[in-house]
Design an enzyme around this catalytic site. Sequence first.
Site, PDB file in Angstrom:
ATOM      1  N   GLU A   4       0.884  -1.179   0.000  1.00  0.00           N
ATOM      2  CA  GLU A   4       0.000   0.000   0.000  1.00  0.00           C
ATOM      3  C   GLU A   4       0.909   1.213   0.000  1.00  0.00           C
ATOM      4  O   GLU A   4       1.434   1.608   1.039  1.00  0.00           O
ATOM      5  CB  GLU A   4      -0.892  -0.022   1.261  1.00  0.00           C
ATOM      6  CG  GLU A   4      -1.885  -1.170   1.304  1.00  0.00           C
ATOM      7  CD  GLU A   4      -3.081  -0.961   0.376  1.00  0.00           C
ATOM      8  OE1 GLU A   4      -3.363   0.186  -0.022  1.00  0.00           O
ATOM      9  OE2 GLU A   4      -3.732  -1.963   0.038  1.00  0.00           O
TER      10      GLU A   4
ATOM     11  N   CYS B 134      -2.271   9.601   2.576  1.00  0.00           N
ATOM     12  CA  CYS B 134      -1.777   9.028   1.317  1.00  0.00           C
ATOM     13  C   CYS B 134      -2.696   9.343   0.149  1.00  0.00           C
ATOM     14  O   CYS B 134      -2.245   9.454  -0.982  1.00  0.00           O
ATOM     15  CB  CYS B 134      -1.621   7.520   1.462  1.00  0.00           C
ATOM     16  SG  CYS B 134      -3.117   6.713   2.008  1.00  0.00           S
TER      17      CYS B 134
HETATM   18  P1  NAD Z   1       8.093   4.764   5.005  1.00  0.00           P
HETATM   19  O1  NAD Z   1       8.157   3.958   3.769  1.00  0.00           O
HETATM   20  O2  NAD Z   1       9.200   5.685   5.333  1.00  0.00           O
HETATM   21  O3  NAD Z   1       7.924   3.810   6.286  1.00  0.00           O
HETATM   22  C1  NAD Z   1       6.985   2.772   6.362  1.00  0.00           C
HETATM   23  C2  NAD Z   1       7.523   1.656   7.236  1.00  0.00           C
HETATM   24  O4  NAD Z   1       8.723   1.149   6.701  1.00  0.00           O
HETATM   25  C3  NAD Z   1       7.824   2.071   8.671  1.00  0.00           C
HETATM   26  O5  NAD Z   1       7.316   1.077   9.535  1.00  0.00           O
HETATM   27  C4  NAD Z   1       9.349   2.133   8.721  1.00  0.00           C
HETATM   28  O6  NAD Z   1       9.856   1.740   9.973  1.00  0.00           O
HETATM   29  C5  NAD Z   1       9.773   1.124   7.665  1.00  0.00           C
HETATM   30  N1  NAD Z   1      11.005   1.525   6.979  1.00  0.00           N
HETATM   31  C6  NAD Z   1      11.437   2.778   6.695  1.00  0.00           C
HETATM   32  N2  NAD Z   1      12.610   2.755   6.032  1.00  0.00           N
HETATM   33  C7  NAD Z   1      12.921   1.427   5.877  1.00  0.00           C
HETATM   34  C8  NAD Z   1      14.011   0.741   5.282  1.00  0.00           C
HETATM   35  N3  NAD Z   1      15.019   1.394   4.697  1.00  0.00           N
HETATM   36  N4  NAD Z   1      14.000  -0.603   5.313  1.00  0.00           N
HETATM   37  C9  NAD Z   1      12.991  -1.291   5.891  1.00  0.00           C
HETATM   38  N5  NAD Z   1      11.939  -0.676   6.489  1.00  0.00           N
HETATM   39  C10 NAD Z   1      11.899   0.658   6.496  1.00  0.00           C
HETATM   40  O7  NAD Z   1       6.689   5.513   4.887  1.00  0.00           O
HETATM   41  P2  NAD Z   1       6.067   6.563   5.866  1.00  0.00           P
HETATM   42  O8  NAD Z   1       6.921   7.798   5.869  1.00  0.00           O
HETATM   43  O9  NAD Z   1       5.740   5.937   7.177  1.00  0.00           O
HETATM   44  O10 NAD Z   1       4.682   6.885   5.146  1.00  0.00           O
HETATM   45  C11 NAD Z   1       4.570   7.810   4.111  1.00  0.00           C
HETATM   46  C12 NAD Z   1       4.367   7.139   2.772  1.00  0.00           C
HETATM   47  O11 NAD Z   1       3.437   6.076   2.877  1.00  0.00           O
HETATM   48  C13 NAD Z   1       3.788   8.064   1.734  1.00  0.00           C
HETATM   49  O12 NAD Z   1       4.352   7.779   0.480  1.00  0.00           O
HETATM   50  C14 NAD Z   1       2.319   7.708   1.726  1.00  0.00           C
HETATM   51  O13 NAD Z   1       1.644   8.045   0.538  1.00  0.00           O
HETATM   52  C15 NAD Z   1       2.387   6.249   1.944  1.00  0.00           C
HETATM   53  N6  NAD Z   1       1.145   5.757   2.541  1.00  0.00           N
HETATM   54  C16 NAD Z   1       0.374   4.907   1.828  1.00  0.00           C
HETATM   55  C17 NAD Z   1      -0.818   4.467   2.377  1.00  0.00           C
HETATM   56  C18 NAD Z   1      -1.723   3.531   1.634  1.00  0.00           C
HETATM   57  O14 NAD Z   1      -2.649   3.033   2.256  1.00  0.00           O
HETATM   58  N7  NAD Z   1      -1.513   3.264   0.353  1.00  0.00           N
HETATM   59  C19 NAD Z   1      -1.184   4.874   3.648  1.00  0.00           C
HETATM   60  C20 NAD Z   1      -0.355   5.731   4.330  1.00  0.00           C
HETATM   61  C21 NAD Z   1       0.824   6.166   3.783  1.00  0.00           C
END
Ligand code: NAD
Length: 456
Positions: free
Chosen positions: A209, A243
């Site tokens: 997602e 998002c």
């Molecule tokens: P992110 O990708 O930075 O983090 C998401 C998760 O991944 C967190 O639990 C984090 O601990 C982990 N993570 C971060 N870096 C990592 C790495 N290098 N290796 C492994 N795991 C890692 O995303 P975010 O900042 O929490 O959220 C924002 C993004 O998520 C935006 O792009 C937004 O559009 C998207 N989003 C999508 C939905 C959806 O339902 N489609 C919902 C909310 C947010």
Amino acid sequence: MHFQEIIQTQQAYFRSQRTKPTHERKALLKQFKKMLVDNEQQLYKAVHADFGKSEHEAFLTEVAILIKDIEEAQRSLAKWTRANRVTTNLVNLPGRSYTVAEPYGQCLVIGAWNYPIQLSLAPAIAALAAGNTVILKPSELATNCAQCMAELVAKYFDPAVFTVVQGGIEETQALLAERFDKIFFTGSPAVGRIVYQAAAKQLTPVTLELGGKSPAIITASAHLNVAVKRLVWAKFLNAGQTCIAPDYVFVHTSVYDTCLELFKSQIEANDYRLDAHNYVQIINERHLERLERLIEKEKIFFGGKVDRNNRTIEPTILRDVNLDDLVMQEEIFGPLLPLIKYQDFEAVLQHIENNEKPLSAYLFSNDPSEQKIWENRLSFGGGCINDAIMHITNPNLPFGGVGQSGTGSYHGKAGFDTFSHFKSVFKKPTIFEVPLKYPPYTSSKLAWIKRLLRFS
Ligand code: NAD
């Protein structure tokens, strides 16, 4: 970091078959609801500590959705788990054919920070309803929510079925190095790639997602007051950290100036102030600075003030934005709304097509032909005509992205399906046998097979 012990415990529990009976799943869902209802105030406190968010907004966007999800699963579980009979083709008669939903087994759910409770717990609800065990890794950036969920889940659930592991990049990568039966990830496309690659090593099925820039269009035929009212709400909810928030708006030249004024008066009417409990904070300093860098001072039509002490940015309307401006190069994920003038609907569609497939798209138009073209031409995860964000609130609409905005979907039945494998079963009686498939092969057997195949 070693997670083997938790994983082995959950595997053993799953193999004991205890997650499978419908009454066990219903008991887990009941317990889930109890956890949310008993601790509603604690959840609001955590959301407030992370974002300064009011109870009103936290109820609508975090807790209510989860309770509705649970109730829907409780109501529909018997139907969802029933074997689904399909027609048996002539060649296989006599016999019965059907699909059975089976849980994958052990699931890893990785959450994002922007709706920290909802985005972590909604997939967990779907996974448990589908008969799986769950390890949830919430985002470390919404610290208070992550801590609150860890405490509550530990108090209400046997960790052999459902547990929370806290941590950041290092812990997530350590988890991803283990083998799961299903991974459900919510977050950015960049990290989505990392998750996908880790899953590929074990051929683990994934649901991603993700996000991206979700476009909105206001055409000359739109009901302008309604369009702006709905867009303002959708954009500045959670200070744009959504998002599926409209990332930017294409506005037809003929209504551009009127829209600018309408945006201004609607934002004023909504009274977006933290101390009026109508607004929320930016999650952290880093994101505040990232957003500040995206604001081109000379393009500010309204708002634009950054309050470092409160960690807020005023709802900001940017005017006369060009497609090559900095704010158009990345997902904004904050309270900045660029309004881009357009003359030619076709050029707008081409711009959207030339970019990554968005998670959401919104069209404000009362012209049926524009509506039809928009719907047929563009590929996007989900969207609305004459509204924004609200498609997510209908559990009968699967929610998810396409291409760079994600793969797979959830909510309602789609959530149950996402955490289930549908195995095909063909059941054949032993009383009757057609000898045609067995050697020795003869020309008359082949002739019969060809004749039969023509009719099946
Ligand atoms: P992110 O990708 O930075 O983090 C998401 C998760 O991944 C967190 O639990 C984090 O601990 C982990 N993570 C971060 N870096 C990592 C790495 N290098 N290796 C492994 N795991 C890692 O995303 P975010 O900042 O929490 O959220 C924002 C993004 O998520 C935006 O792009 C937004 O559009 C998207 N989003 C999508 C939905 C959806 O339902 N489609 C919902 C909310 C947010």
